[in-house]
Write a protein that holds these residues in place. Structure first.
Motif, PDB file in Angstrom:
ATOM      1  N   HIS A  56      -1.764 -12.459 -17.393  1.00  0.00           N
ATOM      2  CA  HIS A  56      -0.546 -11.681 -17.127  1.00  0.00           C
ATOM      3  C   HIS A  56      -0.320 -11.444 -15.641  1.00  0.00           C
ATOM      4  O   HIS A  56       0.437 -10.539 -15.267  1.00  0.00           O
ATOM      5  CB  HIS A  56      -0.636 -10.345 -17.862  1.00  0.00           C
ATOM      6  CG  HIS A  56      -0.698 -10.477 -19.351  1.00  0.00           C
ATOM      7  ND1 HIS A  56       0.415 -10.699 -20.131  1.00  0.00           N
ATOM      8  CD2 HIS A  56      -1.759 -10.444 -20.215  1.00  0.00           C
ATOM      9  CE1 HIS A  56       0.059 -10.769 -21.405  1.00  0.00           C
ATOM     10  NE2 HIS A  56      -1.248 -10.636 -21.483  1.00  0.00           N
ATOM     11  N   LEU A  57      -0.945 -12.252 -14.802  1.00  0.00           N
ATOM     12  CA  LEU A  57      -0.926 -11.995 -13.365  1.00  0.00           C
ATOM     13  C   LEU A  57       0.482 -11.870 -12.766  1.00  0.00           C
ATOM     14  O   LEU A  57       0.723 -10.946 -11.981  1.00  0.00           O
ATOM     15  CB  LEU A  57      -1.720 -13.090 -12.634  1.00  0.00           C
ATOM     16  CG  LEU A  57      -1.875 -12.891 -11.126  1.00  0.00           C
ATOM     17  CD1 LEU A  57      -2.655 -11.615 -10.825  1.00  0.00           C
ATOM     18  CD2 LEU A  57      -2.581 -14.090 -10.498  1.00  0.00           C
ATOM     19  N   PRO A  58       1.457 -12.737 -13.068  1.00  0.00           N
ATOM     20  CA  PRO A  58       2.782 -12.585 -12.430  1.00  0.00           C
ATOM     21  C   PRO A  58       3.421 -11.225 -12.704  1.00  0.00           C
ATOM     22  O   PRO A  58       4.008 -10.620 -11.796  1.00  0.00           O
ATOM     23  CB  PRO A  58       3.595 -13.729 -13.046  1.00  0.00           C
ATOM     24  CG  PRO A  58       2.575 -14.755 -13.411  1.00  0.00           C
ATOM     25  CD  PRO A  58       1.393 -13.963 -13.879  1.00  0.00           C
ATOM     26  N   GLN A  59       3.295 -10.739 -13.937  1.00  0.00           N
ATOM     27  CA  GLN A  59       3.860  -9.425 -14.252  1.00  0.00           C
ATOM     28  C   GLN A  59       3.107  -8.313 -13.529  1.00  0.00           C
ATOM     29  O   GLN A  59       3.709  -7.385 -12.977  1.00  0.00           O
ATOM     30  CB  GLN A  59       3.808  -9.188 -15.762  1.00  0.00           C
ATOM     31  CG  GLN A  59       4.360  -7.845 -16.209  1.00  0.00           C
ATOM     32  CD  GLN A  59       5.851  -7.696 -15.926  1.00  0.00           C
ATOM     33  OE1 GLN A  59       6.671  -8.381 -16.525  1.00  0.00           O
ATOM     34  NE2 GLN A  59       6.207  -6.814 -14.993  1.00  0.00           N
ATOM     35  N   LEU A  60       1.791  -8.402 -13.499  1.00  0.00           N
ATOM     36  CA  LEU A  60       0.985  -7.391 -12.810  1.00  0.00           C
ATOM     37  C   LEU A  60       1.305  -7.362 -11.313  1.00  0.00           C
ATOM     38  O   LEU A  60       1.390  -6.295 -10.702  1.00  0.00           O
ATOM     39  CB  LEU A  60      -0.503  -7.672 -13.031  1.00  0.00           C
ATOM     40  CG  LEU A  60      -1.000  -7.616 -14.484  1.00  0.00           C
ATOM     41  CD1 LEU A  60      -2.439  -8.122 -14.566  1.00  0.00           C
ATOM     42  CD2 LEU A  60      -0.893  -6.218 -15.058  1.00  0.00           C
ATOM     43  N   GLN A  61       1.496  -8.532 -10.729  1.00  0.00           N
ATOM     44  CA  GLN A  61       1.815  -8.594  -9.294  1.00  0.00           C
ATOM     45  C   GLN A  61       3.214  -8.045  -9.010  1.00  0.00           C
ATOM     46  O   GLN A  61       3.450  -7.448  -7.954  1.00  0.00           O
ATOM     47  CB  GLN A  61       1.705 -10.033  -8.800  1.00  0.00           C
ATOM     48  CG  GLN A  61       0.266 -10.532  -8.706  1.00  0.00           C
ATOM     49  CD  GLN A  61       0.175 -11.969  -8.250  1.00  0.00           C
ATOM     50  OE1 GLN A  61       1.038 -12.793  -8.558  1.00  0.00           O
ATOM     51  NE2 GLN A  61      -0.878 -12.285  -7.510  1.00  0.00           N
ATOM     52  N   ARG A  65       3.912  -5.050  -6.344  1.00  0.00           N
ATOM     53  CA  ARG A  65       4.868  -5.102  -5.227  1.00  0.00           C
ATOM     54  C   ARG A  65       5.833  -3.912  -5.279  1.00  0.00           C
ATOM     55  O   ARG A  65       6.320  -3.447  -4.246  1.00  0.00           O
ATOM     56  CB  ARG A  65       5.631  -6.423  -5.237  1.00  0.00           C
ATOM     57  CG  ARG A  65       4.790  -7.624  -4.822  1.00  0.00           C
ATOM     58  CD  ARG A  65       5.653  -8.830  -4.514  1.00  0.00           C
ATOM     59  NE  ARG A  65       6.333  -9.343  -5.696  1.00  0.00           N
ATOM     60  CZ  ARG A  65       5.805 -10.246  -6.528  1.00  0.00           C
ATOM     61  NH1 ARG A  65       4.581 -10.721  -6.301  1.00  0.00           N
ATOM     62  NH2 ARG A  65       6.488 -10.672  -7.571  1.00  0.00           N
ATOM     63  N   GLU A  66       6.117  -3.443  -6.489  1.00  0.00           N
ATOM     64  CA  GLU A  66       7.034  -2.310  -6.627  1.00  0.00           C
ATOM     65  C   GLU A  66       6.384  -0.996  -6.201  1.00  0.00           C
ATOM     66  O   GLU A  66       7.054  -0.117  -5.645  1.00  0.00           O
ATOM     67  CB  GLU A  66       7.509  -2.202  -8.082  1.00  0.00           C
ATOM     68  CG  GLU A  66       8.475  -1.054  -8.335  1.00  0.00           C
ATOM     69  CD  GLU A  66       8.999  -1.019  -9.760  1.00  0.00           C
ATOM     70  OE1 GLU A  66       9.470   0.063 -10.186  1.00  0.00           O
ATOM     71  OE2 GLU A  66       8.947  -2.054 -10.438  1.00  0.00           O
ATOM     72  N   LEU A  67       5.091  -0.856  -6.446  1.00  0.00           N
ATOM     73  CA  LEU A  67       4.425   0.430  -6.244  1.00  0.00           C
ATOM     74  C   LEU A  67       3.597   0.522  -4.958  1.00  0.00           C
ATOM     75  O   LEU A  67       3.279   1.623  -4.516  1.00  0.00           O
ATOM     76  CB  LEU A  67       3.519   0.740  -7.441  1.00  0.00           C
ATOM     77  CG  LEU A  67       4.241   0.952  -8.772  1.00  0.00           C
ATOM     78  CD1 LEU A  67       3.234   1.151  -9.892  1.00  0.00           C
ATOM     79  CD2 LEU A  67       5.188   2.139  -8.693  1.00  0.00           C
ATOM     80  N   LEU A  68       3.225  -0.600  -4.377  1.00  0.00           N
ATOM     81  CA  LEU A  68       2.412  -0.588  -3.157  1.00  0.00           C
ATOM     82  C   LEU A  68       3.297  -0.960  -1.980  1.00  0.00           C
ATOM     83  O   LEU A  68       3.783  -2.100  -1.892  1.00  0.00           O
ATOM     84  CB  LEU A  68       1.239  -1.566  -3.293  1.00  0.00           C
ATOM     85  CG  LEU A  68       0.141  -1.474  -2.235  1.00  0.00           C
ATOM     86  CD1 LEU A  68      -0.580  -0.129  -2.311  1.00  0.00           C
ATOM     87  CD2 LEU A  68      -0.864  -2.617  -2.431  1.00  0.00           C
ATOM     88  N   ASN A  69       3.525  -0.009  -1.072  1.00  0.00           N
ATOM     89  CA  ASN A  69       4.478  -0.222   0.012  1.00  0.00           C
ATOM     90  C   ASN A  69       4.078  -1.370   0.933  1.00  0.00           C
ATOM     91  O   ASN A  69       4.921  -2.156   1.373  1.00  0.00           O
ATOM     92  CB  ASN A  69       4.639   1.062   0.831  1.00  0.00           C
ATOM     93  CG  ASN A  69       5.304   2.165   0.025  1.00  0.00           C
ATOM     94  OD1 ASN A  69       6.101   1.883  -0.863  1.00  0.00           O
ATOM     95  ND2 ASN A  69       4.959   3.412   0.322  1.00  0.00           N
ATOM     96  N   GLN A  70       2.797  -1.449   1.242  1.00  0.00           N
ATOM     97  CA  GLN A  70       2.309  -2.507   2.126  1.00  0.00           C
ATOM     98  C   GLN A  70       1.087  -3.156   1.503  1.00  0.00           C
ATOM     99  O   GLN A  70       0.229  -2.460   0.940  1.00  0.00           O
ATOM    100  CB  GLN A  70       1.939  -1.939   3.500  1.00  0.00           C
ATOM    101  CG  GLN A  70       3.124  -1.465   4.315  1.00  0.00           C
ATOM    102  CD  GLN A  70       2.713  -1.007   5.702  1.00  0.00           C
ATOM    103  OE1 GLN A  70       1.570  -0.586   5.910  1.00  0.00           O
ATOM    104  NE2 GLN A  70       3.618  -1.085   6.666  1.00  0.00           N
ATOM    105  N   PRO A  71       0.991  -4.486   1.580  1.00  0.00           N
ATOM    106  CA  PRO A  71      -0.185  -5.152   1.010  1.00  0.00           C
ATOM    107  C   PRO A  71      -1.454  -4.760   1.758  1.00  0.00           C
ATOM    108  O   PRO A  71      -1.421  -4.464   2.955  1.00  0.00           O
ATOM    109  CB  PRO A  71       0.129  -6.641   1.195  1.00  0.00           C
ATOM    110  CG  PRO A  71       1.135  -6.697   2.297  1.00  0.00           C
ATOM    111  CD  PRO A  71       1.929  -5.439   2.197  1.00  0.00           C
ATOM    112  N   LEU A  72      -2.560  -4.733   1.042  1.00  0.00           N
ATOM    113  CA  LEU A  72      -3.862  -4.457   1.652  1.00  0.00           C
ATOM    114  C   LEU A  72      -4.429  -5.755   2.209  1.00  0.00           C
ATOM    115  O   LEU A  72      -4.247  -6.820   1.626  1.00  0.00           O
ATOM    116  CB  LEU A  72      -4.805  -3.847   0.615  1.00  0.00           C
ATOM    117  CG  LEU A  72      -4.306  -2.548  -0.029  1.00  0.00           C
ATOM    118  CD1 LEU A  72      -5.283  -2.072  -1.092  1.00  0.00           C
ATOM    119  CD2 LEU A  72      -4.084  -1.468   1.023  1.00  0.00           C
TER     120      LEU A  72
END
Length: 434
Positions: A56-61, A65-72
């Motif tokens: 389910h990776l595409p949905q999880l990603q 992207r919606e909830l994490l303002n900046q990637p780690l």
């Protein structure tokens, strides 16, 4: 990157996901390392969660992207994979929301994220508050759980069967067993399963096969130590019958490890003159030796490059050759969900070139009147029908031995799609050398 110093189920699961998606490691390799630290029950949970994230990776990603303002970034990147695991637990598993959040947040400290526990907690709480688990994307590519390049190739090749293929790819694979007729009859083995209260079904199209309904550790099944059976999908069990090796013949099984098809050939034809099982990886041949020993079978195992017969072939022609060609493995994604992320679009052309080189080199080791079975666990036409069609057009001494009546040189072989008759995706074509 080493496993977390302290054993923790969610930290170890996130580590496995990170190793596959960011480091390109096989799940089989890293799962074994992580699972060795846990009980059988926890090991099963770890595998279920990691494989679920890959499916389910595409949905999880998209949710990430919606909830994490900046990637780690850098050493903190692994914490994104921990968050993905948190999402998966809430959206797709039976884990309670409280446990999915609290235990996942606590695991962050073991992955170098002590200072980011508040951020991770906020992201997972927002996931709950916004009820994102009920908001699935309508994008067909995201819903498929596949990378864009692979979705487009499958959609182009099989527009009418696309939905059923995707459903087959995303269903857990059943466990097929092949009864070793040299050690036990199918009737006797079915009786042994029934006596052990293990439910199963019999396949009408596979004379040596049973399909388990109740999942159980393979080594605990009746007759494991005695070599009464092997684990082998129904599609792979078609190879030996299609090859039709006969007593007294000299046979080559190419790219043979871990040896399921080799064993089946030997079980069906105990009077073979000689069988060579060839593979390029010594570690896989070691595993093959162990499998054949358990089944009380023997063959000559050779570690060599199939595309360079001058380095291993003694000049004696083979009556029959099984070429289980290196491939994209797109037909067995349901069994190995990490394949969809490990395989890249650029890999396919490289594989096509390698397949054809092995194909042409092995052809010269086959007797006139001999049979070659070309097989892959792929569903991509470039690796299958197009390879065989090209070979037939470029080799005047090659003709098609149809597996079913409708075959033509332009559309040769049998393509099995994922889930068809409960089987993996697989391809077979059978050629005669004039």
């Amino acid at each position: 990157m080493k496993l977390p110093a302290r054993v923790d189920l969610r930290a170890d699961t996130a580590w496995v996901i990170f190793q596959v998606l960011e480091q390109g490691k096989s799940s089989r390799e890293v799962l074994a390392l992580a699972q060795a630290r846990h009980s059988k029950q926890d090991s099963a949970w770890l595998q279920e969660m990691a494989m679920g994230v890959f499916r389910h990776l595409p949905q999880l990603q998209l949710w990430l992207r919606e909830l994490l303002n900046q990637p780690l970034k850098g050493s903190k990147k692994i914490l994104e994979h921990l968050i993905l695991l948190g999402f998966y637990q809430q959206a797709y598993s039976r884990v309670s929301d409280h446990a999915a959040v609290s235990a996942t947040v606590n695991a962050a400290e073991l992955l170098g994220g002590k200072g980011l526990k508040g951020l991770i907690n906020a992201v997972l709480r927002n996931f709950q508050r916004k009820q994102l688990a009920q908001q699935l994307s309508e994008d067909p590519i995201i819903r498929s759980g596949l990378p864009k390049w692979l979705y487009k190739r499958i959609a182009s090749a099989y527009p009418e069967q696309l939905d059923s293929i995707l459903a087959g790819m995303n269903q857990p694979a059943p466990i097929w067993l092949r009864v070793n007729q040299q050690q036990c009859t199918k009737q006797a083995y079915c009786a042994a399963l029934a006596a052990a209260n293990i439910r199963f079904s019999e396949s009408q199209s596979h004379p040596d096969a049973v399909i388990l309904i109740d999942r159980a550790p393979i080594t605990s099944l009746p007759g494991y130590d005695e070599g009464w059976f092997s684990v082998q999908d129904g599609a792979a069990q078609l190879a030996a019958p299609l090859l039709e090796a006969q007593a007294g013949e000299r046979v080559l099984d190419c790219c043979a490890a871990p040896g399921g098809k080799t064993a089946h050939i030997l079980e069906r034809t105990p009077g073979l003159n000689h069988l060579i099982a060839l593979d390029s990886e010594a570690s896989r041949l070691k595993r093959m030796t162990e499998n054949l020993t358990r089944l009380q079978l023997s063959a000559e195992l050779v570690c060599a490059d199939a595309a360079a017969p001058e380095n291993w072939w003694d000049g004696n022609l083979f009556d029959r050759i099984l070429l289980d060609a290196p491939c994209s493995a797109t037909g067995v994604i349901r069994r190995h969900p990490d394949i969809r992320w490990l395989r890249k679009a650029a890999d396919i052309e490289t594989l096509e070139t390698l397949q054809y080189r092995i194909f042409t080199q092995l052809w010269r080791t086959l007797k006139p009147g001999g049979t070659l079975v070309y097989a892959t666990c792929s569903i991509l036409p470039n690796e299958n029908t197009r390879q065989v069609s090209r070979f037939l057009s470029e080799h005047s001494d090659a003709s098609l031995m149809p597996i079913y009546q409708e075959e033509t040189p332009e559309r040769p072989g049998r393509q099995i799609l994922p889930g068809e008759q409960q089987m993996d995706g697989f391809y077979y074509a059978r050629l005669l050398k004039s």
